[in-house]
Design a protein around this motif. Structure first.
Motif, PDB file in Angstrom:
ATOM      1  N   UNK A   1       0.787  -1.226   0.000  1.00  0.00           N
ATOM      2  CA  UNK A   1       0.000   0.000   0.000  1.00  0.00           C
ATOM      3  C   UNK A   1       0.814   1.268   0.000  1.00  0.00           C
ATOM      4  N   UNK A   2       0.064   2.365   0.177  1.00  0.00           N
ATOM      5  CA  UNK A   2       0.696   3.680   0.231  1.00  0.00           C
ATOM      6  C   UNK A   2      -0.221   4.652   0.968  1.00  0.00           C
ATOM      7  N   UNK A   3       0.397   5.694   1.474  1.00  0.00           N
ATOM      8  CA  UNK A   3      -0.329   6.807   2.092  1.00  0.00           C
ATOM      9  C   UNK A   3      -0.055   8.037   1.252  1.00  0.00           C
ATOM     10  N   UNK A   4      -1.114   8.623   0.728  1.00  0.00           N
ATOM     11  CA  UNK A   4      -0.995   9.854  -0.046  1.00  0.00           C
ATOM     12  C   UNK A   4      -1.379  10.988   0.890  1.00  0.00           C
ATOM     13  N   UNK A   5      -0.479  11.936   1.091  1.00  0.00           N
ATOM     14  CA  UNK A   5      -0.654  12.979   2.084  1.00  0.00           C
ATOM     15  C   UNK A   5      -0.841  14.328   1.398  1.00  0.00           C
ATOM     16  N   UNK A   6      -1.874  15.073   1.816  1.00  0.00           N
ATOM     17  CA  UNK A   6      -2.112  16.425   1.337  1.00  0.00           C
ATOM     18  C   UNK A   6      -1.975  17.395   2.497  1.00  0.00           C
ATOM     19  N   UNK A   7      -1.200  18.436   2.298  1.00  0.00           N
ATOM     20  CA  UNK A   7      -1.146  19.542   3.252  1.00  0.00           C
ATOM     21  C   UNK A   7      -2.117  20.595   2.734  1.00  0.00           C
ATOM     22  N   UNK A   8      -3.133  20.892   3.535  1.00  0.00           N
ATOM     23  CA  UNK A   8      -4.153  21.862   3.145  1.00  0.00           C
ATOM     24  C   UNK A   8      -4.296  22.851   4.296  1.00  0.00           C
ATOM     25  N   UNK A   9      -3.884  24.078   4.075  1.00  0.00           N
ATOM     26  CA  UNK A   9      -3.908  25.059   5.161  1.00  0.00           C
ATOM     27  C   UNK A   9      -3.044  24.572   6.304  1.00  0.00           C
ATOM     28  N   UNK A  10      -3.621  24.584   7.501  1.00  0.00           N
ATOM     29  CA  UNK A  10      -2.911  24.105   8.682  1.00  0.00           C
ATOM     30  C   UNK A  10      -3.180  22.632   8.971  1.00  0.00           C
ATOM     31  N   UNK A  11      -3.825  21.946   8.030  1.00  0.00           N
ATOM     32  CA  UNK A  11      -4.238  20.565   8.256  1.00  0.00           C
ATOM     33  C   UNK A  11      -3.525  19.596   7.314  1.00  0.00           C
ATOM     34  N   UNK A  12      -3.586  18.333   7.686  1.00  0.00           N
ATOM     35  CA  UNK A  12      -3.076  17.256   6.854  1.00  0.00           C
ATOM     36  C   UNK A  12      -4.195  16.244   6.670  1.00  0.00           C
ATOM     37  N   UNK A  13      -4.418  15.835   5.429  1.00  0.00           N
ATOM     38  CA  UNK A  13      -5.425  14.824   5.106  1.00  0.00           C
ATOM     39  C   UNK A  13      -4.695  13.700   4.381  1.00  0.00           C
ATOM     40  N   UNK A  14      -5.013  12.468   4.728  1.00  0.00           N
ATOM     41  CA  UNK A  14      -4.374  11.341   4.066  1.00  0.00           C
ATOM     42  C   UNK A  14      -5.372  10.465   3.345  1.00  0.00           C
ATOM     43  N   UNK A  15      -4.972   9.957   2.198  1.00  0.00           N
ATOM     44  CA  UNK A  15      -5.738   8.912   1.516  1.00  0.00           C
ATOM     45  C   UNK A  15      -4.874   7.666   1.593  1.00  0.00           C
ATOM     46  N   UNK A  16      -5.387   6.656   2.279  1.00  0.00           N
ATOM     47  CA  UNK A  16      -4.674   5.400   2.440  1.00  0.00           C
ATOM     48  C   UNK A  16      -5.201   4.419   1.403  1.00  0.00           C
ATOM     49  N   UNK A  17      -4.312   3.863   0.616  1.00  0.00           N
ATOM     50  CA  UNK A  17      -4.664   2.864  -0.384  1.00  0.00           C
ATOM     51  C   UNK A  17      -3.977   1.575   0.050  1.00  0.00           C
ATOM     52  N   UNK A  18      -4.784   0.598   0.451  1.00  0.00           N
ATOM     53  CA  UNK A  18      -4.280  -0.629   1.057  1.00  0.00           C
ATOM     54  C   UNK A  18      -4.696  -1.819   0.194  1.00  0.00           C
TER      55      UNK A  18
END
Length: 129
Positions: A21-38
């Motif tokens: 798998x992989x973790x795709x990480x987005x930095x958006x403003x002061x936050x972090x959102x991840x999309x995990x593809x397993x």
């Protein structure tokens, strides 16, 4: 004052790859959102534990399950399966694995900052699931 930002997982800020798998990480403003593809065969205790360096995932998560089925077992023995359309809020202390032959896609609104990042588990806590 908050500013407008528009980001896309088509161009993630960072991609962390690991077995199955992989973790795709987005930095958006002061936050972090991840999309995990397993992928089928993925299990936190097999594929991320060596990266985290902890006995179980110590990162809390707030996740939306987009695709596939994810088995989750808390350290206290509570176990369940989350699937498409489900939202899970997980405290620290769990394992997780892909159930079946379909890939799992999860959007993690809380917990992806250091998930599957080398030495993150040793420095503070780790994550997925």
């Amino acid at each position: 004052m908050q500013t407008i930002e528009h980001e896309t997982f088509a161009r993630p800020t960072e991609v962390r790859e690991f077995t199955h798998g992989r973790a795709e990480i987005l930095a958006v403003g002061d936050s972090t959102v991840g999309r995990l593809v397993l992928e089928p065969g993925w299990r936190w205790s097999d594929d991320v534990k060596p990266i985290a360096g902890t006995d179980s995932c110590l990162a809390p998560h707030f996740q939306y399950h987009v695709q596939g089925r994810l088995g989750i077992r808390m350290d206290d023995g509570t176990e369940f399966v989350a699937g498409p359309g489900d939202v899970t809020s997980l405290p620290e202390g769990h394992d997780a694995w892909v159930v079946g032959d379909e890939s799992v896609v999860v959007v993690d609104w809380f917990g992806a900052t250091d998930w599957a990042k080398a030495d993150a588990g040793r420095q503070a806590a780790d994550a997925p699931a």
